[in-house]
Write an enzyme that holds these catalytic residues in place. Structure first.
Site, PDB file in Angstrom:
ATOM      1  N   TYR A 240      49.557  93.960  29.810  1.00  0.00           N
ATOM      2  CA  TYR A 240      49.686  93.580  31.214  1.00  0.00           C
ATOM      3  C   TYR A 240      50.571  92.346  31.311  1.00  0.00           C
ATOM      4  O   TYR A 240      50.575  91.499  30.416  1.00  0.00           O
ATOM      5  CB  TYR A 240      48.315  93.297  31.826  1.00  0.00           C
ATOM      6  N   GLU A 241      51.320  92.232  32.422  1.00  0.00           N
ATOM      7  CA  GLU A 241      52.334  91.192  32.512  1.00  0.00           C
ATOM      8  C   GLU A 241      51.768  89.778  32.587  1.00  0.00           C
ATOM      9  O   GLU A 241      52.493  88.804  32.426  1.00  0.00           O
ATOM     10  CB  GLU A 241      53.270  91.439  33.696  1.00  0.00           C
ATOM     11  N   SER A 242      50.468  89.652  32.790  1.00  0.00           N
ATOM     12  CA  SER A 242      49.848  88.327  32.763  1.00  0.00           C
ATOM     13  C   SER A 242      49.778  87.757  31.356  1.00  0.00           C
ATOM     14  O   SER A 242      49.446  86.583  31.174  1.00  0.00           O
ATOM     15  CB  SER A 242      48.442  88.404  33.359  1.00  0.00           C
TER      16      SER A 242
END
Length: 265
Positions: free
Chosen positions: A41-43
């Site tokens: 996930y881009e987090s």
């Protein structure tokens, strides 16, 4: 739609996941066709194994169950732009015939203000750099449009040579999975073509829900119905999300009566 989107991840090693339908499909894939799939996930979470569907990329469940958590600059500069992600999975508000995406703004007609959407997020970089991109969204003329109101994320541009001309290393969108069937880009023109229908759906239904003259493959397939195991896994994911989500934990408050616009919506 969700089951077929999960099946599309069979054999993938790593998947850069968007929130919403892409996240549902990716987490379902881990429970069915691809238990070893690494969810990114881009987090900054790598190898997340959430026990329920995450509410956003900032959901603590993603960090709590991850193999590693890195900074967002590292995620994009090293993992994504470094070509280390096999599949990117995206949703969209609008898609055109070349699988370009709009998630920024929609025109709502004369005298009305523009409708603002969530925006790009990491989608432009995901579409540019992942080995391939899968997309999942519901099929209607509102979503599948002849011309985007705004180009947020490049799919295949205006044809098969545009990605290479812009220096984009990934293959771009390879499938768009909807609640009516599956569309894939033509290998010559890069225009989306209907390649498979879900059981009970007709070609005319898909054409009526598409804002351009949709072509169909010479050999049009029909997807396999969901199995009992796939449905059980999907329902368990959604039940866990309903049980553990903020709505279940929030104190009681006044809510609209059933049948109001908010409830239907």
């Amino acid at each position: 739609m969700e089951v077929n989107a999960a099946r599309a991840l069979a054999g993938a090693r790593t998947c850069f996941v968007g929130i919403g339908l892409p996240s549902t499909a990716a987490n379902l894939a881990r429970r069915t066709v691809n238990p070893d799939l690494v969810l990114v996930y881009e987090s900054g979470t790598i190898g997340s194994k959430p026990t329920r569907l995450p509410l956003s990329i900032g959901d603590g469940e993603l960090a709590d169950t991850a193999d590693a958590v890195v900074s967002v600059p590292e995620m994009f500069n090293y993992w994504l732009q470094g070509g280390r992600i096999d599949v990117g999975f995206l949703g969209a508000a609008q898609v055109d015939r070349y699988a370009n995406i709009n998630t920024t703004v929609v025109h709502r007609g004369p005298g009305r203000p523009e409708g603002r959407l969530p925006g790009a997020g990491g989608a432009p970089e995901i579409a540019a750099n992942c080995g391939q991109v899968l997309m999942v969204l519901r099929h209607s003329r509102r979503n599948f449009v002849g011309a985007l109101d705004f180009v947020t994320t490049l799919g295949h541009g205006g044809g098969p040579k545009d990605r290479a001309a812009l220096g984009m290393p990934g293959a771009g969108p390879t499938a768009v999975i909807t609640d009516l069937g599956v569309l894939r880009p033509d290998p010559v023109t890069a225009e989306l073509v209907l390649t498979a229908l879900h059981p009970g759906v007709t070609v005319d239904q898909v054409r009526d829900a598409t804002g351009w003259d949709l072509k169909e493959a010479a050999h049009l397939g029909v997807t396999d119905p969901p199995t009992a195991a796939e449905l059980a896994a999907l329902r368990a994911l959604k039940a866990a999300a309903a049980q553990d989500g903020p709505a279940a934990q929030a104190p009681a408050r006044n809510t609209p009566a059933a049948g109001t616009r908010k409830d239907a919506s």
